[in-house]
Design an enzyme around this catalytic site. Sequence first.
Site, short mmCIF file in Angstrom:
data_model
loop_
_atom_site.label_atom_id
_atom_site.label_comp_id
_atom_site.label_asym_id
_atom_site.label_seq_id
_atom_site.Cartn_x
_atom_site.Cartn_y
_atom_site.Cartn_z
N SER B 53 0.86 -1.22 0.08
CA SER B 53 0.12 0.13 0.07
C SER B 53 0.93 1.36 0.01
O SER B 53 1.71 1.51 0.69
CB SER B 53 -1.02 -0.11 1.05
OG SER B 53 -1.74 1.01 1.03
N GLU B 54 0.81 2.26 -0.87
CA GLU B 54 2.06 3.03 -1.29
C GLU B 54 1.80 4.22 -0.17
O GLU B 54 2.73 5.09 -0.16
CB GLU B 54 1.31 3.73 -2.64
CG GLU B 54 0.31 4.59 -2.83
CD GLU B 54 -0.66 3.57 -3.44
OE1 GLU B 54 -0.74 2.27 -3.47
OE2 GLU B 54 -1.79 4.12 -4.22
N ASN B 55 0.87 4.33 0.92
CA ASN B 55 1.12 5.09 2.13
C ASN B 55 1.83 4.61 3.14
O ASN B 55 1.99 5.17 4.19
CB ASN B 55 -0.34 5.46 2.75
CG ASN B 55 -1.16 4.02 2.90
OD1 ASN B 55 -1.48 3.07 2.30
ND2 ASN B 55 -1.71 4.02 4.19
#
Lengths: 231, 225
Positions: B53-55
């Site tokens: 998840s890019e966060n």
Amino acid sequence: MKMIYTSFDDAVSDINDGSTIMVGGFGLVGIPENLILALVDSEVKHLTVISNNCGVDDWGLGLLLKNKQIDKMIGSYVGENKEFERQVLSGELEVELTPQGTLAERIRAGGSGIPAFYTPAGVGTPIAESGEIREFDNREYLLQTALKADFSLVRAAVGDQDGNLVYNKTAQNFNPMMAAAGKVTIAEVEQLVETGTIDPNHVHTPGIYVQRLIEGKQEKRIERLTIRDEA
Amino acid sequence: MAKKQMDKATIRERIARRAEKEIVSGSYVNLGIGMPTMVANYIQDGKQVVLQSENGLLGIGKSPLKKEVDPDLINAGKETVTAQKGASYFSNAESFAMIRGEHLDLAILGGMEVSVTGDLANWMIPGKMIKGMGGAMDIVHGAKKIVIIMDHVNKHGEPKILNKCNLPLTGKSVVNRIITDRAVIDVVEDGLILIEVAEGWTIDEVIQSTEPKLKISEDIRTGTY
């Protein structure tokens, strides 16, 4: 020693009209809630805000927006906010959209003495139209410049009196890079502890990047509660 | 005909189930927001997959039980999630270093238009409010394989696979494979190759609803999903 505050209003009192500020968080996760509320109360105007998102209509940076305190927003995704749309369409608010990874790296570069860098993100798209393209190993890259701020407002789970910070889970997000890229970094921490309490192995942001600390309690609003059934 | 009566949810599930087959056990995968996130619901038992998840999370777990909800733990779609065993947390800078550095094996993303040369448009419609590109422009240059999942035609019945994208691009020459409700199409150096046709559709129907000329794979399979 770092400046330890007990009043959020005092912690942001020298953020003046026209300042450029970075504000940590991804969506509403990891935002310095109380520092933002203090900025709303201070009525400081003409801010340039660098943050991945711009809050929601009634929370986070959305409050500064509603109060018309922001002139320019630099972020990657601002879709959760209707007031944002209204102000952009009416020309009250200037927006610079930048790919999320580029935004993170521009901030990282700003705090680490790198004036600019090349990235593949955005090549061949509208954001590259006025940009400088250069080829390396037969692939095209777009030049991007670093971002710095007069003040960085970050949120951490734990901070010690020397400014060392530890983040919780995905509340880390943009906070560490912003802590390094602000001339003055103000850390809102959930828990302020004595120096020596945090194991040096576990420090995410070394205290050198942090000038001010203040402890506070956050609401931690959830934007999209998604749960599975017991079974 | 049955295919015309499939509702939107059924079509999305069909696409998501077919997209799941792209995921190889042992791989690191990024799933885009929306329909791509649904693909996680169909990952077969026994397949070991690490979802990014890019966060700032490598190893997305299931949605939390009510009592497990942690407001500090979300995915890139801002939904509450859990972390699976062996997961790690990191900053967005680290996350996108991981992405641009080509450490992810696969990204499955949504699309509005894809061109014959693998250009992708999926972030803005001129004249409508621009919400931002989020991480899409970085991800399309990062993962080793980019799979786009979308409806084969738009709501007016017009092709979404085009000679040239009409909408502003997210990335140029970035797409490797397109999976729609009607077909699976690969983007190769000299154009598009039709490799699979979904149940209820014929090769001719797929050709007619795709603007660029399709080469037909020698190993084409029909009714596969």
